[in-house]
Design an enzyme around this catalytic site. Structure first.
Site, mmCIF file in Angstrom:
data_model
loop_
_atom_site.group_PDB
_atom_site.id
_atom_site.type_symbol
_atom_site.label_atom_id
_atom_site.label_comp_id
_atom_site.label_asym_id
_atom_site.label_seq_id
_atom_site.Cartn_x
_atom_site.Cartn_y
_atom_site.Cartn_z
ATOM 1 N N GLY A 1 0.838 -1.200 0.000
ATOM 2 C CA GLY A 1 0.000 0.000 0.000
ATOM 3 C C GLY A 1 0.871 1.246 0.000
ATOM 4 C CB THR B 1 4.074 -4.738 7.961
ATOM 5 O OG1 THR B 1 2.871 -5.353 8.447
ATOM 6 C CG2 THR B 1 3.700 -3.501 7.183
ATOM 7 N NE ARG C 1 11.907 -5.340 23.853
ATOM 8 C CZ ARG C 1 12.813 -5.596 24.797
ATOM 9 N NH1 ARG C 1 13.866 -6.340 24.533
ATOM 10 N NH2 ARG C 1 12.656 -5.118 26.011
ATOM 11 C CD GLN D 1 7.964 -3.163 7.361
ATOM 12 O OE1 GLN D 1 7.703 -2.897 6.201
ATOM 13 N NE2 GLN D 1 7.346 -2.595 8.360
ATOM 14 N N GLY E 1 8.577 1.428 15.788
ATOM 15 C CA GLY E 1 8.060 1.423 14.414
ATOM 16 C C GLY E 1 9.166 1.544 13.387
ATOM 17 C CD GLU F 1 5.406 5.657 7.354
ATOM 18 O OE1 GLU F 1 4.802 6.573 6.806
ATOM 19 O OE2 GLU F 1 5.067 5.168 8.452
#
Ligand code: FES
Ligand code: FES
Lengths: 165, 701
Positions: free
Chosen positions: B242, B471, B588, B598, B662, B665
């Site tokens: 996406g 992901t 982490r 990723q 996260g 990105e």
């Protein structure tokens, strides 16, 4: 509408197809074989790659009626029973995938590419006379028709190298 | 975050749970649900896009099409079902005769085969009253200041006396940096299979959708069609990427349901074509950044000023937060950011991987690289001298900020000390250079998530309405659940991918694992509190994190340093990137195997934007002419050589119970600037825009 018969992943299928239908749409919409994916419908991404009579083939670029009687192998038909094909297993082991949408095409392309690499040179081959060796460069060149927007290329390369060894 | 979470499964290398399904092509995507999923004899829809960019539809001539074999219906603004809410112009499809951009949906053909639908769409004739539109955005565009940027950020801000500080600085850099229009181009085109089911107790809407957020598709469709959210069921079991373009519903979601609504009881399949994606499913605006940096003789910044001009569609505002990274990365007592937005008669821009952070960090990092040259410092040393004590924007502590450690580790591993002066290394026909840039991305956690834990014989079912777009959510949430319930991985049956499961936020903003994982941890703790450690099958608990999950005392961000070796052919200007390394500080890492993919995937997209990606517009109509994968070039196997991602061993307990921040990105931020820095070092020609095409690389532009 003309009727065609195909062997898909070892099973016979047959049915009427629109003369305008691509082999990809016939497989996906007529015969419910959704393993080949549609990424562009224009021969630009490789997601629809299958093995057609043993060679890798972009199903979005050919008309179904032109392939009556053909033998199609998709990513689902590569393994033996429940066993994954070694290339598919290597993709899993090296995480050569993320979203998985390009993956069936990549796997078919890799299997086809390994069978093609019989000494035929590619754009990446330095010495056209010598026996071609399946270097990283050669693998990348020969796989470049299969795009992966997730960027799983390093894992795919590692997977193919492992099987090629 | 006082209660300590068991850390046993978290941190383990695990293969993708659904990997075998994907490598055999058996995982079903939105267009691939057939009789086995209750989708019998679906109708096929094909969209007709407008050929003018502004004006009105006078007539849609479709009688012949309606009369042709296999065609079931042709919808346009005169006969499409009415929506309950038409405030959002992007979603108000086929509701009136107005045209806002070229490629907007003006009609749709429904047929029993896809061939007939496509042929019908080709034969529909649309008459327009065209009006002149505005389509060009460039340095002469003025624009106006938007009220807010994406993510709710202010468009501008100022501290101290930026103008005075610039006037008195020893070194002043005043340059303009540009990024082009870009399209997300996930490999799976956007698609919806929809059914408007007239049950005995009212309508139910069922969709198989290619989305990053099943719940937001559900709530949006419920609002637009005026039915209760509980009657809308959105399934997204597998999604072919996406990168932001499936984060919000787009026009195709609405139009597919309009078609289904017009044929109650029949399934309708709609796939946007690759070409239509360039008009209908969002994109990243081009940006023009004027960067002014003022530094003392030692390179210490006295002032950072960043003025952005970018564009949006006149029919719907989307303001990319390009100034965002400028507010958080480098120290300077005097600072200013500003944003101006130009409104055009063009397609609606939206999220693309690291909105704002990606083009903004390109501008800032390229400017820092250039300033390093001006001052005569190594680019890493310049960054070291401008490392802030606290977040320059808010004054809050970063908690853990380990950017310099990323640079130092990366420099050593990459062999940064071998970098020579610009244009000093020629190997055969190739100039060779090294470059670097910082990566940055905020740590977001979305509020409002819930998870359910249900005891089953021999294990636990853990449910959350999240989506795995590639992901690895299915895999890592299972690992988190195992630790949260203190059981073996095998005891967890993790379910996601449906709006019928507990509410979950979007797979976007690099916030999925933190937000959903936290909900799973909360639900597991509630479950244990309510049912103990030997529950009966059928015992269940539903819970989520506290209302305000984020610790407001900190400015939590992830950081990284990217390193690139570029080789530029001295005759053709061809750019090759044989080596790329990113060292990241992301809290982490739950599953190193999938995390690597990723991060490498983000860096690969960054490399792709640095060298190739650019959507070209026709100035007469404002549509993209490079609207396929042959002309919008994305990186292929042959372009991607040695790309390596590494990370610091850490855990950020301020972020969430899992200690993660996260990773979706951050890999794309800084990558473009690192490539530009390396090409500049190779050829001696300063690169201030991406993509770095051969003409720019050699300065022939
Ligand atoms: S779908 Fe056939 S090459 Fe893209
Ligand atoms: S795995 Fe997503 S496109 Fe290749």
């Amino acid at each position: 509408m003309p009727r065609i018969s195909l062997t898909v992943d070892g099973s016979p299928v047959s049915g009427d197809v629109d003369v305008r239908a691509t082999l990809l749409d016939a497989l996906r919409e007529r015969f419910d074989v959704t393993t080949p994916k549609k990424g562009c419908d224009h021969g630009q991404c490789g997601a629809c790659t299958v093995l057609l009579d043993g060679r890798r083939h972009l199903t979005c670029l050919s008309l179904a009626v032109a392939h009556d009687g053909a033998e199609v192998v998709t990513a689902a038909g590569l393994g033996e029973g429940d066993e994954l094909h070694p290339v598919a297993q290597a993709f899993l082991d090296h995480d050569g995938l993320q979203c998985g949408y390009c993956t069936p095409g990549q796997v078919c392309s890799a299997v086809g590419m390994l069978a093609e690499a019989d000494g035929t040179p590619s754009h990446a081959t330095d010495d056209l006379e010598a026996e071609t060796e399946l270097t990283d460069e050669e693998i990348r060149e020969r796989m470049s028709g299969n795009l992966c927007r997730c960027g799983a290329y390093p894992g795919i390369l590692a997977a193919i190298k492992e099987v090629a060894r | 975050m006082s209660d300590d979470l068991r850390i046993k499964e978290i941190g383990m290398e695990r293969s993708r749970v659904e990997g075998a399904l994907k490598v055999t092509g058996r995982a079903p995507y939105a267009m691939e649900h057939g009789a086995g999923h209750g989708v019998q004899e679906p109708l096929h829809a094909f969209l007709v896009g407008s050929t003018v960019s502004r004006g009105r539809v006078l007539a849609v001539h479709a009688d012949e099409v309606r009369g042709s074999e296999d065609v079931v219906a042709v919808l346009d603004h005169t006969n499409a079902p009415r929506l309950a809410d038409t405030d959002d112009e992007e979603y108000a499809v086929l509701q009136d005769d107005e045209v806002h951009f070229r490629g907007q949906v003006v009609a749709l053909v429904l047929a029993t085969t896809s061939e007939a639908a496509r042929e019908g769409a080709r034969r529909v004739r649309v008459e327009y009253a065209a009006e002149p539109g505005e389509h060009v955005f460039d340095e002469d565009s003025e624009g106006d200041e938007p009220e807010k940027l994406n993510a709710g950020l202010p468009p501008s801000g100022s501290t101290g006396e930026p103008d005075l500080a610039l006037a008195s600085a020893t070194h002043v850099l005043d340059e303009t940096y540009r990024t082009p229009y870009m399209h997300n181009n996930p490999m799976e085109p956007h698609a919806t299979t929809a059914l408007w089911d007239l049950g005995p107790d009212g309508a139910e809407l069922r969709c198989f959708d290619s989305t990053q957020a099943a719940h937001s598709v559900r709530s949006t469709l419920a609002r637009l069609f005026g039915i209760e959210a509980g009657r809308v069921h959105v399934e997204a079991s597998h999604v072919g990427g996406g990168f932001g373009s499936k984060g919000l519903p787009h026009a195709h979601n609405v139009v597919a349901v309009l078609a289904a609504r017009s044929q109650p009881g029949r399934w309708v399949r709609l796939a946007v074509t690759r070409q239509q994606m360039f008009a209908l499913t969002g994109y990243r605006t081009a940006t023009i950044s004027r960067f002014r940096l003022g530094a003392g003789p030692d390179g210490v910044l006295g002032v950072i000023s960043h003025d952005v001009v970018e564009q949006t569609s006149r029919c719907k505002e989307f303001a990319e937060q390009t100034v965002a990274p400028t507010r958080h990365v480098y120290a300077a007592p005097n600072r200013r950011t500003s944003t101006r937005l130009v409104r055009l008669d063009v397609a609606v821009p939206s999220w693309m991987r690291a909105p704002g952070e990606m083009p903004g960090s390109f501008a800032q990092e390229a400017a820092m690289d250039e300033l390093a040259d001006l001052v005569g410092l190594d680019p890493i040393e310049l960054r070291r001298r401008n490392e802030p004590e606290a977040d320059p924007e808010t004054g809050k502590s970063f908690g853990d900020r380990r950017l310099l450690e990323c640079f130092d580790r990366g420099a050593e591993r990459f062999g940064w000390s071998e970098r020579g002066p610009a244009r000093s290394r020629l190997e055969g026909d190739w100039y060779v250079g090294l470059g670097t840039a910082a990566s940055v991305y905020p740590a977001y956690t979305q509020p409002g998530n819930q998870a359910r834990v249900l005891a089953e014989p021999g294990g636990y079912r853990v449910e959350i309405g999240a989506v795995d777009i590639g992901t690895g959510a299915r895999t890592v949430l299972r690992q988190i659940a195992a630790d949260a319930l203190d059981v073996d991985l095998d005891a967890i049956d993790l379910r996601l991918g449906s709006s019928d499961l507990p509410i979950a936020s979007v797979a976007g903003g690099s916030s999925g694992t933190s937000s959903w994982g936290w909900a799973i941890v909360a639900a597991s703790r509630t479950f244990r509190a309510q049912h103990g450690t030997s529950p009966e099958p059928g015992d269940e608990s539903v819970a989520g994190p506290p209302k305000k999950p984020v610790d407001e005392d900190y400015a939590l961000h992830s950081f990284g340093a990217q390193f690139v070796e570029a080789r530029v052919n001295r005759f053709t200007g061809e750019v090759r990137v044989p080596r790329m390394l990113g060292v990241f500080s992301v809290g982490r890492v739950v599953n190193p195997k999938l995390a690597r993919s990723q991060l490498v995937g983000g860096m690969t997209m960054g490399l792709s934007t640095a060298l190739f990606e650019e959507s070209w517009r026709d100035p007469r109509f404002g549509h993209v002419v490079t609207d396929d994968l042959a002309t919008y070039h994305v990186a292929t196997h042959a372009d991607v050589r040695d790309i390596e991602a590494a990370w610091l061993d850490e855990s950020d307990h301020r972020a969430n119970p899992m200690g993660l921040r996260g990773i979706g990105e951050i890999g794309i931020t800084g990558a473009g600037a690192a490539v530009a820095s390396a090409v500049t070092n190779a050829t001696g020609v300063r690169q201030r825009s991406i993509p770095v095409t051969p003409d720019k690389a050699l300065g022939w532009e």
